[in-house]
Motif scaffolding. Sequence first.
Motif, PDB file in Angstrom:
ATOM      1  N   ASP A  68      11.323  37.141  47.058  1.00 27.43           N
ATOM      2  CA  ASP A  68      10.563  38.394  47.043  1.00 27.43           C
ATOM      3  C   ASP A  68      11.175  39.459  47.947  1.00 27.43           C
ATOM      4  N   LEU A  69      12.176  39.118  48.741  1.00 30.14           N
ATOM      5  CA  LEU A  69      12.797  40.077  49.638  1.00 30.14           C
ATOM      6  C   LEU A  69      14.179  40.447  49.103  1.00 30.14           C
ATOM      7  N   LEU A  70      14.372  41.752  48.878  1.00 27.62           N
ATOM      8  CA  LEU A  70      15.652  42.241  48.368  1.00 27.62           C
ATOM      9  C   LEU A  70      16.503  42.753  49.514  1.00 27.62           C
ATOM     10  N   VAL A  71      17.794  42.404  49.491  1.00 24.25           N
ATOM     11  CA  VAL A  71      18.724  42.850  50.525  1.00 24.25           C
ATOM     12  C   VAL A  71      19.879  43.589  49.846  1.00 24.25           C
ATOM     13  N   PRO A  72      20.464  44.584  50.530  1.00 24.52           N
ATOM     14  CA  PRO A  72      21.568  45.349  49.920  1.00 24.52           C
ATOM     15  C   PRO A  72      22.863  44.548  49.898  1.00 24.52           C
ATOM     16  N   VAL A  73      23.693  44.808  48.871  1.00 20.90           N
ATOM     17  CA  VAL A  73      25.029  44.214  48.767  1.00 20.90           C
ATOM     18  C   VAL A  73      26.045  45.347  48.657  1.00 20.90           C
ATOM     19  N   SER A  74      27.310  45.035  48.889  1.00 17.60           N
ATOM     20  CA  SER A  74      28.343  46.078  48.862  1.00 17.60           C
ATOM     21  C   SER A  74      28.550  46.609  47.450  1.00 17.60           C
ATOM     22  N   PRO A  75      28.965  47.876  47.332  1.00 16.25           N
ATOM     23  CA  PRO A  75      29.236  48.446  45.997  1.00 16.25           C
ATOM     24  C   PRO A  75      30.294  47.660  45.225  1.00 16.25           C
ATOM     25  N   ASP A  76      31.319  47.131  45.946  1.00 14.07           N
ATOM     26  CA  ASP A  76      32.353  46.345  45.252  1.00 14.07           C
ATOM     27  C   ASP A  76      31.759  45.100  44.612  1.00 14.07           C
ATOM     28  N   ALA A  77      30.895  44.417  45.376  1.00 11.58           N
ATOM     29  CA  ALA A  77      30.262  43.221  44.827  1.00 11.58           C
ATOM     30  C   ALA A  77      29.344  43.576  43.668  1.00 11.58           C
ATOM     31  N   ALA A  78      28.642  44.713  43.791  1.00 13.47           N
ATOM     32  CA  ALA A  78      27.755  45.143  42.711  1.00 13.47           C
ATOM     33  C   ALA A  78      28.544  45.453  41.450  1.00 13.47           C
ATOM     34  N   ALA A  79      29.686  46.143  41.622  1.00  9.66           N
ATOM     35  CA  ALA A  79      30.519  46.487  40.460  1.00  9.66           C
ATOM     36  C   ALA A  79      31.041  45.230  39.778  1.00  9.66           C
ATOM     37  N   THR A  80      31.471  44.262  40.564  1.00 12.94           N
ATOM     38  CA  THR A  80      31.953  43.003  39.993  1.00 12.94           C
ATOM     39  C   THR A  80      30.854  42.299  39.215  1.00 12.94           C
ATOM     40  N   ASP A  81      29.645  42.337  39.764  1.00 12.93           N
ATOM     41  CA  ASP A  81      28.517  41.690  39.098  1.00 12.93           C
ATOM     42  C   ASP A  81      28.188  42.380  37.778  1.00 12.93           C
ATOM     43  N   LEU A  82      28.310  43.718  37.755  1.00 21.39           N
ATOM     44  CA  LEU A  82      27.954  44.483  36.556  1.00 21.39           C
ATOM     45  C   LEU A  82      28.993  44.350  35.445  1.00 21.39           C
ATOM     46  N   VAL A  83      30.269  44.457  35.800  1.00 23.24           N
ATOM     47  CA  VAL A  83      31.305  44.545  34.765  1.00 23.24           C
ATOM     48  C   VAL A  83      32.233  43.340  34.726  1.00 23.24           C
ATOM     49  N   GLY A  84      32.048  42.395  35.636  1.00 25.34           N
ATOM     50  CA  GLY A  84      32.964  41.255  35.671  1.00 25.34           C
ATOM     51  C   GLY A  84      33.044  40.508  34.366  1.00 25.34           C
ATOM     52  N   ALA A  85      31.897  40.206  33.778  1.00 28.98           N
ATOM     53  CA  ALA A  85      31.893  39.452  32.516  1.00 28.98           C
ATOM     54  C   ALA A  85      32.540  40.246  31.398  1.00 28.98           C
ATOM     55  N   THR A  86      32.280  41.573  31.371  1.00 33.20           N
ATOM     56  CA  THR A  86      32.872  42.424  30.330  1.00 33.20           C
ATOM     57  C   THR A  86      34.384  42.485  30.482  1.00 33.20           C
ATOM     58  N   GLU A  87      34.853  42.668  31.727  1.00 38.47           N
ATOM     59  CA  GLU A  87      36.299  42.706  31.951  1.00 38.47           C
ATOM     60  C   GLU A  87      36.956  41.396  31.530  1.00 38.47           C
ATOM     61  N   SER A  88      36.308  40.277  31.846  1.00 38.88           N
ATOM     62  CA  SER A  88      36.845  38.979  31.458  1.00 38.88           C
ATOM     63  C   SER A  88      36.917  38.853  29.939  1.00 38.88           C
ATOM     64  N   HIS A  89      35.887  39.347  29.261  1.00 42.09           N
ATOM     65  CA  HIS A  89      35.875  39.293  27.794  1.00 42.09           C
ATOM     66  C   HIS A  89      36.981  40.170  27.212  1.00 42.09           C
ATOM     67  N   ILE A  90      37.185  41.358  27.821  1.00 40.29           N
ATOM     68  CA  ILE A  90      38.246  42.248  27.350  1.00 40.29           C
ATOM     69  C   ILE A  90      39.610  41.585  27.506  1.00 40.29           C
ATOM     70  N   ARG A  91      39.824  40.946  28.671  1.00 45.96           N
ATOM     71  CA  ARG A  91      41.107  40.260  28.879  1.00 45.96           C
ATOM     72  C   ARG A  91      41.318  39.150  27.854  1.00 45.96           C
ATOM     73  N   GLU A  92      40.252  38.444  27.547  1.00 42.67           N
ATOM     74  CA  GLU A  92      40.371  37.373  26.547  1.00 42.67           C
ATOM     75  C   GLU A  92      40.720  37.941  25.181  1.00 42.67           C
ATOM     76  N   LEU A  93      40.081  39.081  24.827  1.00 42.17           N
ATOM     77  CA  LEU A  93      40.382  39.705  23.535  1.00 42.17           C
ATOM     78  C   LEU A  93      41.822  40.212  23.492  1.00 42.17           C
ATOM     79  N   GLN A  94      42.272  40.839  24.596  1.00 38.63           N
ATOM     80  CA  GLN A  94      43.642  41.333  24.640  1.00 38.63           C
ATOM     81  C   GLN A  94      44.641  40.189  24.502  1.00 38.63           C
ATOM     82  N   GLN A  95      44.349  39.075  25.147  1.00 41.39           N
ATOM     83  CA  GLN A  95      45.235  37.921  25.032  1.00 41.39           C
ATOM     84  C   GLN A  95      45.240  37.368  23.619  1.00 41.39           C
ATOM     85  N   ALA A  96      44.051  37.359  22.997  1.00 32.84           N
ATOM     86  CA  ALA A  96      43.952  36.866  21.622  1.00 32.84           C
ATOM     87  C   ALA A  96      44.755  37.745  20.676  1.00 32.84           C
TER      88      ALA A  96
END
Length: 340
Positions: A68-96
């Motif tokens: 129930d308690l929210l704590v702040p995280v760094s913008p870099d970590a937030a960006a990785t959390d938001l787009v990490g999966a998408t970037e990984s998927h893009i890399r997989e598609l590019q490799q394919a």
Amino acid sequence: MPESALSVPGFAELDDSSALAYRKAVLLGRFVPEEIAASLGTSIEEARAVEQVLFALSLLRPMPGEPDLLVPVSPDAAATDLVGATESHIRELQQAVSDVRTRMRSLLPAYFESRQQRNQAEAFDVISDVEVLQAMLDEWGERCRSEVLTAQPGGPRTPSAMAKARPHTMQRLERGVRVRHLYQHTVRRDLATTAYVKAVTEAGAEVRTTDELIDRIVIYDREVAFLPEQHVVGRKPGAVVVREPTLVAFVCKVYDHLWSGATQFTADAEDTPEVTDDLKRSIVRLMAQGYKDELVARRLGMSVRTCRRYISQIMLDVEATSRFQAGVNVAQTGLLDHHG
């Protein structure tokens, strides 16, 4: 608890209030709506709305052991959390995609060798599918090592076509590929063409114009030539892809002949007298062969209105009041003689 990331409508809208609240949460080490509201002088409702935005952006995260308690995280970590999966998927598609291209290209030697063995006389392919043809042109454009030769009849191309062609040409020039373009004289007054010519010639391309061109020609490395498909009814014409060395050499000789008789095109320069005289001679020659204004205009890549303006100028130059008189006077003045 707030909704999960990306589920909040307009989640990417990080306004000034949200930025201030995030900064305050970083100082406090946690995000408690009541404390944030008191610190920033806002209402609890506004603080909870900001909490939703920051959580959606992954800038707030539940504390381990205290969900129930929210704590702040760094913008870099937030960006990785938001787009990490998408970037990984893009890399997989590019490799394919890369893997598929590699596997397909590995079959090219077998394809051409088998075709040659099957029929030594079969030296070309007819590509009727325009999308397949464009893919082949793009592929050869990427593979070319030394030279690209093009002849483009029919007057100015569309601005969108010129804009699409520019980056491809610039990439080839950057690789050290020699690029030569042949157009008809009438493109010299087209804004899209002159802008393209200015850009590519400054990068090293060579451009010339002539009065008439036989047909469209595209040649890569003097190894393969693309010629337009003929006598097509009911669909857009494709192309004949010529690979046989003797035929390709002949097409290159035709191109070199056209090039040697053409006039250099400098985008910032005014039309040369030679260009104007070439157009006049071509108009008179086609008129003498019995062509109507519409066909003359089509052959020279200009509008009918422009063609008729040239005809009027020719009649004025030779002091004629009729086309018949113009023909007689032209013969006497030697306008049809290139050396006259």
